[in-house]
Design a protein around this motif. Structure first.
Motif, PDB file in Angstrom:
ATOM      1  N   THR A 134      10.042  46.996-124.655  1.00 22.79           N
ATOM      2  CA  THR A 134      10.140  48.411-124.296  1.00 22.79           C
ATOM      3  C   THR A 134      10.730  48.587-122.910  1.00 22.79           C
ATOM      4  N   VAL A 135      10.235  47.822-121.963  1.00 20.88           N
ATOM      5  CA  VAL A 135      10.639  47.965-120.565  1.00 20.88           C
ATOM      6  C   VAL A 135      12.086  47.515-120.345  1.00 20.88           C
ATOM      7  N   HIS A 169      12.768  50.572-115.506  1.00 21.92           N
ATOM      8  CA  HIS A 169      11.783  49.659-116.086  1.00 21.92           C
ATOM      9  C   HIS A 169      10.365  50.201-115.889  1.00 21.92           C
ATOM     10  N   SER A 180       9.448  53.285-115.152  1.00 18.39           N
ATOM     11  CA  SER A 180       9.281  54.541-115.887  1.00 18.39           C
ATOM     12  C   SER A 180       9.029  54.274-117.371  1.00 18.39           C
ATOM     13  N   ALA A 181       9.746  53.308-117.936  1.00 14.59           N
ATOM     14  CA  ALA A 181       9.522  52.955-119.345  1.00 14.59           C
ATOM     15  C   ALA A 181       8.108  52.424-119.548  1.00 14.59           C
ATOM     16  N   GLU A 207       6.390  54.955-121.829  1.00  8.73           N
ATOM     17  CA  GLU A 207       6.614  54.600-123.225  1.00  8.73           C
ATOM     18  C   GLU A 207       5.638  53.570-123.780  1.00  8.73           C
TER      19      GLU A 207
END
Length: 83
Positions: free
Chosen positions: A7-8, A37, A39-40, A44
């Motif tokens: 994800t990152v 990165h 923020s993800a 997320e």
């Protein structure tokens, strides 16, 4: 935990490993060098997995919450952990 890095790192050519991500989550100055990165991760990755990642990498959960709040203030984004 592999899903965290997937994800990152997904959209970025520069890839962080577990240690690199953990360092970013413990140092706002370093995090600002990898804002996408981080923020993800904060936006997320499911909250339970964020907490698990922090525990595994010896980041106190309260410190991660404080980091999320500071990163949110810097980035202008809102994250569940910073709420």
């Amino acid at each position: 935990m592999a899903s965290v890095l997937t994800t990152v790192n997904g959209p970025y050519s520069v890839q962080l490993d577990y240690a690199g991500l953990a360092y970013c989550l413990a140092d706002l100055k370093l995090a600002k060098q990898h804002p996408g990165h981080v923020s993800a991760f904060l936006g997320e990755v499911p909250l339970a997995l964020q907490v698990e990642f922090a525990v595994v990498h010896h980041i106190p959960v309260l410190d991660l919450k404080a980091f999320a709040t500071a990163f949110s203030a810097w980035s202008g984004e809102s994250y569940p952990l910073a709420a």
